[in-house]
Design a protein around this motif. Structure first.
Motif, mmCIF file in Angstrom:
data_model
loop_
_atom_site.group_PDB
_atom_site.id
_atom_site.type_symbol
_atom_site.label_atom_id
_atom_site.label_comp_id
_atom_site.label_asym_id
_atom_site.label_seq_id
_atom_site.Cartn_x
_atom_site.Cartn_y
_atom_site.Cartn_z
ATOM 1 N N HIS A 20 0.840 -1.204 0.000
ATOM 2 C CA HIS A 20 0.000 0.000 0.000
ATOM 3 C C HIS A 20 0.878 1.259 0.000
ATOM 4 C CE1 HIS A 20 -3.397 2.566 1.020
ATOM 5 N NE2 HIS A 20 -2.697 3.051 2.039
ATOM 6 N N ILE A 21 1.936 1.244 0.785
ATOM 7 C CA ILE A 21 2.844 2.405 0.867
ATOM 8 C C ILE A 21 3.595 2.585 -0.455
ATOM 9 C CG2 ILE A 21 4.924 3.322 1.976
ATOM 10 C CD1 ILE A 21 3.951 1.897 4.583
ATOM 11 N N ALA A 24 1.363 4.116 -3.009
ATOM 12 C CA ALA A 24 1.157 5.543 -2.721
ATOM 13 C C ALA A 24 2.403 6.350 -3.111
ATOM 14 C CB ALA A 24 0.848 5.738 -1.236
ATOM 15 N N ALA A 46 -0.792 7.787 1.521
ATOM 16 C CA ALA A 46 -1.070 6.428 2.010
ATOM 17 C C ALA A 46 -2.126 6.443 3.115
ATOM 18 C CB ALA A 46 0.216 5.775 2.507
#
Lengths: 213, 213
Positions: A20-21, A24, A46
């Motif tokens: 996810h990071i 982002a 994020a």
């Protein structure tokens, strides 16, 4: 960096939160550029606090390392799927090329260029790029060698020069896609594939005993 | 080079002081990167006060514009010197390639990559790159068309694809030279030239009436 690689290698896959990071961060880098982007920007994108972000990645460099390592793992897996038993290796290489050069969004090319620009001045980032290049060169080199062995490519193909020409064209493709918003990725990729097939028939070693120049 | 600069100054009105600043800026950009470099750094490298520097260039972007315009004028003059009466055009293109790709210092490739990375995100810088590319594409396109007309290259050469493959290889060459400190520019350039000659014989238009795919 070492921490990123360790946690990454341990699982051979990042946690959902790591992924996810990285997603982002890619969006922020493509938008703001690697230099202007801050850890705060990435945390905001994020949807987490900066303090929490630092628990996963200690710096922008560590995040770049994570992005590169993720791409490297993906590319490596793709090359490992090449199989002369499935048909022509050049056909399979073209399909792999379309997947990474045409179907991925232009943002990936912009991020690659940001990373290369950084790597041209900092040894740590150059090291990350060298690692990625090594993966591509290994995968492509093995595929070309297999195609020579199977007779799909000429036995006297100058493999080193052939591979160097392909690498230069691939890097140049990403440059043009990143810099020129009107660049047609599909047209560029088909020109590259046509060049690959032409070079495979003409970049030959000189006959034994003949002077090379 | 000095002759080019002289004619450039005469035609374009670049004073000795402008040239001195552009040279200083190139050194700073190659060392610090375009983003980290400041107008103060460039003034210091040029041995002048920041206030004085601003009388010549209003911003870093203006300096980049000046560097690009100077390169563009030089490249344009070099292409204009190509002449089928002097011998093979491919030979002359190779010599031009060696001059710009091998004999220029690696710093030029690093600066190019910094500019491309910036251009991938900002329309103003993309415009500058597009102008430079246009000059190269015009010069190279005219040379290839002349070589086709003179019979040095096949009459059914697919000139658009041939040129695109050459541009991609040239851009990729600069990428690799900038990113990899161990890249051998002479070896890379010779691989590119060998590829150019191979492609000239194989990137052909399909015979009239034949389906293109």
């Amino acid at each position: 960096m070492s921490q990123v690689v360790t946690s990454f290698s341990a699982e051979r896959g990042l946690s959902e939160r790591h992924i996810h990071i990285l997603d982002a961060a890619e969006r922020v880098f493509a938008r703001a550029g690697f230099h202007a982007a801050t850890m705060n920007d990435i945390a905001a994108e994020a949807g987490m606090s900066p303090g929490n972000l630092y628990r996963y990645f200690s710096s922008k460099d560590a995040i770049i390392g994570g992005i590169s390592e993720r791409d490297r793992t993906e590319v490596s897996a793709d090359f490992a799927q090449l199989d002369p038993g499935k048909g022509g290796l050049l056909d399979q290489l073209e399909e792999l090329g379309r997947q990474h050069m045409v179907r991925k969004p232009r943002e990936k090319a912009i991020i690659a260029l940001q990373i290369w620009a950084e790597a041209s001045r900092t040894p740590e980032m150059a090291q990350i790029c060298a690692g990625f290049d090594e993966t591509v060169e290994h995968g492509l080199g093995a595929a070309v060698a297999a195609a020579v062995a199977s007779g799909e490519l000429p036995s006297n193909l100058d493999q080193a020069r052939f591979l160097m020409a392909l690498f230069m064209m691939a890097d140049g493709f990403f440059c043009r896609r990143a810099v020129d918003p009107n660049f047609d990725a599909a047209v560029g990729a088909e020109a590259l594939f046509a060049a690959m097939r032409g070079l495979a028939q003409t970049m030959l070693l000189p006959p034994a005993g003949e002077p090379t120049s």
